[in-house]
Structure formats: structure tokens, C-alpha cells
Design a protein around this motif. Structure first.
Motif, short mmCIF file in Angstrom:
data_model
loop_
_atom_site.label_atom_id
_atom_site.label_comp_id
_atom_site.label_asym_id
_atom_site.label_seq_id
_atom_site.Cartn_x
_atom_site.Cartn_y
_atom_site.Cartn_z
N UNK A 75 1.12 -18.23 4.64
CA UNK A 75 0.39 -16.99 4.43
C UNK A 75 0.81 -16.46 3.06
N UNK A 76 -0.14 -16.44 2.12
CA UNK A 76 0.19 -16.10 0.74
C UNK A 76 -0.48 -14.80 0.30
N UNK A 77 0.17 -14.12 -0.64
CA UNK A 77 -0.32 -12.85 -1.15
C UNK A 77 -0.61 -12.98 -2.64
N UNK A 78 -1.81 -12.60 -3.04
CA UNK A 78 -2.19 -12.61 -4.45
C UNK A 78 -1.86 -11.24 -5.03
N UNK A 79 -0.79 -11.16 -5.83
CA UNK A 79 -0.33 -9.88 -6.36
C UNK A 79 -1.38 -9.20 -7.23
N UNK A 80 -2.21 -9.98 -7.88
CA UNK A 80 -3.20 -9.39 -8.77
C UNK A 80 -4.36 -8.74 -8.02
N UNK A 81 -4.58 -9.13 -6.77
CA UNK A 81 -5.64 -8.51 -5.97
C UNK A 81 -5.13 -7.30 -5.19
N UNK A 82 -3.83 -7.25 -4.96
CA UNK A 82 -3.24 -6.16 -4.16
C UNK A 82 -3.55 -4.80 -4.78
N UNK A 83 -3.96 -3.85 -3.94
CA UNK A 83 -4.26 -2.50 -4.42
C UNK A 83 -3.17 -1.50 -4.04
N UNK A 84 -2.10 -2.00 -3.42
CA UNK A 84 -0.96 -1.14 -3.10
C UNK A 84 -1.19 -0.16 -1.97
N UNK A 85 -2.03 -0.51 -1.00
CA UNK A 85 -2.30 0.41 0.12
C UNK A 85 -1.15 0.45 1.12
N UNK A 145 5.14 -7.18 -1.80
CA UNK A 145 5.97 -8.35 -2.12
C UNK A 145 6.33 -9.05 -0.82
N UNK A 146 6.03 -10.35 -0.72
CA UNK A 146 6.37 -11.13 0.46
C UNK A 146 6.70 -12.56 0.06
N UNK A 147 7.33 -13.28 0.96
CA UNK A 147 7.71 -14.67 0.71
C UNK A 147 6.47 -15.53 0.44
N UNK A 148 6.56 -16.34 -0.61
CA UNK A 148 5.49 -17.28 -0.94
C UNK A 148 5.98 -18.73 -0.87
#
Length: 205
Positions: A75-85, A145-148
Motif C-alpha cells: 500500500x503506497x502513498x504518493x506524497x505529491x498527490x496528498x492534500x494533507x487532510x 508519511x507512511x512506510x513505502x
């Protein structure tokens, strides 16, 4: 199944080397510097808590911009798409997602300075030590921020590589198969040492 990293509290010595290594490799990649894992102490035991890459990840289900997706058994997080909600962090059952304020990698130049610096000078920021879920600082964008699993490096997760006691392990289908086989062999060995064939046959009657 999704891959994930887990630590053995019997082997962990609470040295925080995993956190330092995690921070260093992500900083080098231009990603958030905040460690993706947190060493927790309960009684006299310590162990890092990190994302378990849940099969039905609640963080991915609540993300309104699909910044969290499932890719390559993780399960990955794209930091550039994150809007900080911060919704992902609120629903994570392990407390493994934390918002951290900085500029994520690949942010379009047009969004880098959304508020003129002159307007920010007199805006009060959050007090030191404020919980990251409540912190607010003008001009700084909070990013989850999460483990990638350190997918950007061939060696795999940095926390596993730097752990001095080998307390951290990657769990995948192969590792689970080996672990189950070891448990079966151990169980058979214990039975053979404690129960004689005659006793076993008597118990079957």
C-alpha cells in the motif's frame, strides 16, 4: 497478500537505528524526512511500529484524492498527490501514518508558494510540541508519511538492513510458508519427545 515489515520485541534493543536509517534514505530521495516507523516501549520491551500494508487498507478507502493505492503487493502513498487532510492517519489502526510539514517531491512549481511570503510574516504558527494532527503553520503543507518498503532501493527496507540485532523482518508469502513449516516441524519434535508411541495410541482409543 501484501508485503509488510514486522519487528520482534524479544530481539529489539530500542536503539532507534531503524528510525535514523529510515529518515536518512528518504531524505536522500527528496521525500519526507520523518521516519516511517516509531520505536515504542511497553514495559521492558521495545519494538518499532510501522505500516502493515493492510489488505483492505482503511487509509486508501478514505483518501479523497486516491493518493494511497495498492501497487506491487504493498500500500503506497504518493506524497505529491496528498492534500494533507489527515484522514488516513485518523483511521489507521496501528497509528502508522503521521502528517509532517514540508514540500513533497515533484510538487509543481506553481504550487510551491501559494501564499506570498509577505503575508505570512505576522501569522502565528503552532506552539512547539503541538500534536502533528493539530499543528498549523502558514506556508507549510502537511503531507502524510507512511512506510513505502523503501521501494526505491534494491536492498529493500532500510530498517531491516541497519537493524543491529536482526529484529526486523520482511513478511511475504515465502516468509510465511517457511515460518509455518518450521512451526509444524517444532510441534512434531515436541510431540515425539513428550509422548511415546504407546501413549499416543492409548490416547487415540
Amino acid at each position: 497478500m501484501n508485503r509488510f515489515v514486522i519487528a520482534d520485541p524479544e530481539l529489539c534493543i530500542g536503539c532507534n537505528t531503524c528510525m535514523a536509517g529510515c529518515s536518512a534514505v528518504h531524505k536522500k530521495q527528496g521525500l519526507q524526512v520523518l521516519p516511517r516507523l516509531t520505536v515504542v516501549k511497553v514495559g521492558d520491551k521495545t519494538a518499532p511500529m510501522m505500516c502493515r500494508h493492510c489488505e483492505d487498507a482503511p487509509c486508501a478507502r478514505v483518501c479523497p484524492v486516491n493518493a494511497i493505492t495498492r501497487e506491487k503487493d504493498a500500500v503506497v502513498l504518493n506524497e505529491s498527490l496528498c492534500i494533507g487532510c489527515k484522514l488516513c492517519g485518523l483511521v489507521c489502526p496501528f497509528g502508522a501514518i503521521t502528517p509532517s510539514g514540508s514540500k513533497p517531491v515533484d510538487t509543481p512549481a506553481l504550487l510551491q508558494n501559494m501564499v506570498p511570503e509577505a503575508l505570512l510574516r505576522d501569522v502565528p504558527g503552532s506552539a512547539p510540541g503541538t500534536n502533528p494532527y493539530l499543528a498549523w503553520n502558514a506556508g507549510i503543507r502537511p503531507v502524510a508519511v507512511k512506510c513505502d518498503l523503501c521501494a526505491f532501493q534494491e536492498e529493500g527496507p532500510e530498517c531491516i538492513r541497519v537493524c543491529p540485532t536482526n529484529a526486523i523482518h520482511l513478511v511475504n508469502n515465502t516468509a510465511i510458508g517457511q515460518s509455518n513449516n518450521e512451526k509444524r516441524l517444532r510441534a512434531i519434535s515436541m510431540l515425539s519427545n513428550t509422548i511415546s508411541p504407546a501413549e499416543y495410541q492409548e490416547g487415540e482409543k
